[in-house]
Design a protein around this motif. Structure first.
Motif, PDB file in Angstrom:
ATOM      1  N   UNK A 115       0.857  -1.048   0.039  1.00  0.00           N
ATOM      2  CA  UNK A 115      -0.082  -0.022   0.009  1.00  0.00           C
ATOM      3  C   UNK A 115       0.701   1.272   0.164  1.00  0.00           C
ATOM      4  N   UNK A 116       1.904   1.088   0.686  1.00  0.00           N
ATOM      5  CA  UNK A 116       2.897   2.219   0.768  1.00  0.00           C
ATOM      6  C   UNK A 116       3.381   2.691  -0.786  1.00  0.00           C
ATOM      7  N   UNK A 117       4.028   1.405  -1.324  1.00  0.00           N
ATOM      8  CA  UNK A 117       4.250   1.835  -2.804  1.00  0.00           C
ATOM      9  C   UNK A 117       3.321   2.085  -3.678  1.00  0.00           C
ATOM     10  N   UNK A 118       1.967   1.825  -3.526  1.00  0.00           N
ATOM     11  CA  UNK A 118       0.844   2.493  -4.220  1.00  0.00           C
ATOM     12  C   UNK A 118       0.850   3.970  -4.010  1.00  0.00           C
ATOM     13  N   UNK A 119       0.931   4.299  -2.759  1.00  0.00           N
ATOM     14  CA  UNK A 119       0.824   5.664  -2.300  1.00  0.00           C
ATOM     15  C   UNK A 119       1.950   6.525  -3.005  1.00  0.00           C
ATOM     16  N   UNK A 120       3.317   5.962  -3.065  1.00  0.00           N
ATOM     17  CA  UNK A 120       4.107   6.606  -3.627  1.00  0.00           C
ATOM     18  C   UNK A 120       4.071   6.887  -4.988  1.00  0.00           C
ATOM     19  N   UNK A 121       3.779   5.793  -5.764  1.00  0.00           N
ATOM     20  CA  UNK A 121       3.590   5.882  -7.192  1.00  0.00           C
ATOM     21  C   UNK A 121       2.346   6.909  -7.479  1.00  0.00           C
ATOM     22  N   UNK A 122       1.120   6.639  -6.647  1.00  0.00           N
ATOM     23  CA  UNK A 122       0.234   7.915  -7.106  1.00  0.00           C
ATOM     24  C   UNK A 122       0.792   9.175  -6.795  1.00  0.00           C
ATOM     25  N   UNK A 123       1.389   9.541  -5.804  1.00  0.00           N
ATOM     26  CA  UNK A 123       1.832  10.957  -5.540  1.00  0.00           C
ATOM     27  C   UNK A 123       3.016  11.383  -6.543  1.00  0.00           C
ATOM     28  N   UNK A 124       3.601  10.399  -7.218  1.00  0.00           N
ATOM     29  CA  UNK A 124       4.444  10.586  -8.249  1.00  0.00           C
ATOM     30  C   UNK A 124       3.641  11.074  -9.455  1.00  0.00           C
ATOM     31  N   UNK A 125       2.610  10.641  -9.597  1.00  0.00           N
ATOM     32  CA  UNK A 125       1.716  11.341 -10.628  1.00  0.00           C
ATOM     33  C   UNK A 125       0.895  12.591 -10.522  1.00  0.00           C
ATOM     34  N   UNK A 126       0.516  12.591  -9.069  1.00  0.00           N
ATOM     35  CA  UNK A 126      -0.331  13.751  -8.818  1.00  0.00           C
ATOM     36  C   UNK A 126       0.340  15.023  -8.999  1.00  0.00           C
ATOM     37  N   UNK A 127       1.226  15.249  -8.338  1.00  0.00           N
ATOM     38  CA  UNK A 127       1.887  16.712  -8.359  1.00  0.00           C
ATOM     39  C   UNK A 127       1.793  17.148  -9.682  1.00  0.00           C
TER      40      UNK A 127
END
Length: 541
Positions: A115-127
């Motif tokens: 889940x932590x890896x998914x969070x990092x991936x998502x934030x990588x695309x969000x900003x």
């Protein structure tokens, strides 16, 4: 600013605040999460694993930038950051529901890290999506001002996570919070997710991107065009070395390392340390908009590079002043007490341990590691071959055979030399959230506020600069990668690396050389090579 423009900024910013809230929620609760999901390991090891899981979210952010940047440049800005917010929000909500290791065993930490890896991936695309979307709605000459609202979101997300945690702690009490109350901040995030998704569904695609797509000029292979083409790849590299690398280390020093420094080195209790940081953020957050708007007048480059240069020159004196105000007895002891570890050089190893996985057994190493953890400034003097280990405190020898017996003797010796213990009456302490008017508390908040000003200088204009550096058809991909390497790697790994430098040198300020060096490099590289971008018309690229 028109009504539609205000809505674009509000929708983009609210969603990004929520994503940062999710991302930093874990970091704020790493100790408790370690006890819940790594309970089969000793306390020191479980804390290490909890921090490594936190770091994993930083490490994958550039990969998220590549994956979602490509999607954003092919499909569109709006739909891409709808996907990222859903991934981030659901991952966070599931953490609140996830059974502990005592209930489901090894599956618990595996799912948590996933889940932590998914969070990092998502934030990588969000900003990149949010910054690009807002910038492509902004009129020429006001892009720094418009995108500066996105720049407030990381700080507001951290601030929100601290407030929710403090509020929940006060309602549940420390014992219940550690048992089950810690889940509440994760679970309530689903409400923020619902609001953010509803708002973003009402958005239209960026007009600049839509026009380019209607004209058939969008990129079919944004990764190739962004990174295989040297002309663009060179700008990506300059954006990293001359912009986001220094910006990242200044940002993480002013917010996260400052919090770590207060708690782990100055021995300020967690409640007080979080409140001190929260107040400095509250006073300083508006300056993101101030410096973003100012960059529309005088340029992005002078503000960002000035922030890096000033920070590099003043970090050490500012942190020394924080020490002298927050824990005056410690600062006095550092100046007056002389502590040496005397040992055979063959028995002394390297203490550099940024990920915390090394276990020290040699007496020379355990003695130095214990001194570093106790915030004692020490030097290492090499004795004769075959000699034992001793710690010399103001000329008095303290024999040291092993950690079990020696650490207690060291504690007594350094206490006699003036080093305070955690909970010492002279250490800054806040009795309630509004206890900010006493001179000691006000002085520490003022110094932390200065660090936040440095953060706003380097971070306020950076989104506008990154957007303006790259053409529309590969903008999302190109800007996201240097941003997330600079912030996710150089910035995100700063607290652990800086403390490893402290431990290996015996100087509580030595870790500051990490941000000083990288901020200085950025100031020089940016000054020489980075172009000014404020007058670029991004609708024509």
């Amino acid at each position: 600013m028109t009504k539609d423009e205000r809505f674009v900024i509000l929708a983009s910013s609210l969603g990004t605040v929520f994503e940062w809230y999710d991302f930093y929620l874990y970091g704020s609760l790493a100790g408790i999460i370690g006890a819940q999901f790594f309970s089969d390991y000793p306390p020191a090891t479980r804390d290490i694993f909890a921090l490594l899981a936190f770091a994993a979210g930083f490490l994958v952010r550039p990969f998220g930038a590549i994956v979602f940047g490509r999607v954003g440049d092919i499909v569109g800005r709006k739909y891409t950051f709808l996907v990222t917010i859903l991934i981030m929000g659901l991952s966070t909500f599931i953490v609140g529901l996830l059974p502990s290791a005592k209930t489901i065993g090894l599956a618990a930490p595996i799912i948590l890290i996933s889940l932590r890896l998914l969070q990092g991936l998502a934030l990588g695309g969000e900003y990149g999506g949010a910054a690009t979307y807002v910038a492509e709605h902004a009129p020429n000459g006001r892009r720094g001002y418009y995108t500066s609202f996105i720049q407030t979101t990381a700080t507001l997300g951290l601030f929100l996570s601290l407030l929710v945690i403090l509020f929940t702690r006060s309602i549940t009490g420390e014992k219940d919070f550690a048992d089950w109350g810690w889940r509440i901040p994760f679970l309530v995030s689903v409400l923020l997710l619902g609001i953010s998704v509803w708002i973003r569904l009402r958005l239209n695609e960026s007009p600049v991107f839509q026009r380019m797509k209607d004209e058939g000029k969008s990129s079919k292979a944004p990764l190739t065009e962004a990174f295989a083409n040297w002309g663009n790849a060179k700008i990506v590299l300059l954006a990293l070395l001359g912009g986001t690398m220094g910006q990242g280390v200044v940002w993480y020093t002013g917010q996260f390392y400052a919090l770590f420094f207060l708690q782990s080195i100055l021995k300020v209790d967690g409640y007080t340390a979080n409140l001190l940081i929260a107040w400095s953020l509250l006073f300083g957050t508006g300056f993101f908009v101030v410096f973003g708007a100012l960059s529309d007048r005088i340029g992005r480059k002078p503000i960002i590079l000035a922030g890096c240069a000033i920070a590099a020159l003043t970090f050490i004196p500012i942190f020394k002043m924080i020490s002298s105000n927050a824990n005056p007895a410690l600062e006095k002891a550092i100046e007056s007490a002389k502590v040496e570890v005397v040992a055979d050089p063959a028995g002394c190893g390297d203490l550099f341990n940024p990920v915390g996985t090394r276990v020290f057994t040699a007496p020379c190493d355990t003695a130095r590691a214990f001194l570093a953890q106790s915030s004692v400034k020490y030097s290492t003097t090499y004795g004769a071959a075959g000699s034992g280990v001793k710690v010399v405190v103001n000329g008095k020898d303290v024999p040291y055979a092993n950690a079990k017996d020696g650490n207690a003797a060291i504690t007594a010796a350094v206490a006699a030399a003036g080093y305070p213990k955690a909970g010492d009456a002279g250490i800054v302490k806040m009795s309630h959230p509004f206890d900010i008017f006493r001179p000691q508390v006000a002085a520490v908040i003022g110094l932390l506020f200065i660090l936040v000003i440095f953060v706003t200088m380097v971070y306020g204009p950076i989104a506008a600069m990154l957007v303006e550096l790259f053409p529309t058809k590969i903008r999302y991909t190109s800007m996201s990668l240097p941003y997330h390497i600079g912030n996710g790697w150089f910035g995100g790994l700063l607290p652990a690396t800086a403390f490893a430098i402290v431990a290996s040198t015996g100087d509580i300020y030595a870790g500051l050389w990490y941000p000083i060096i990288f901020a200085a490099i950025t100031a020089v590289v940016g000054l020489i090579f980075l172009p000014e971008t404020k007058n670029v018309d991004i609708s024509k690229t």
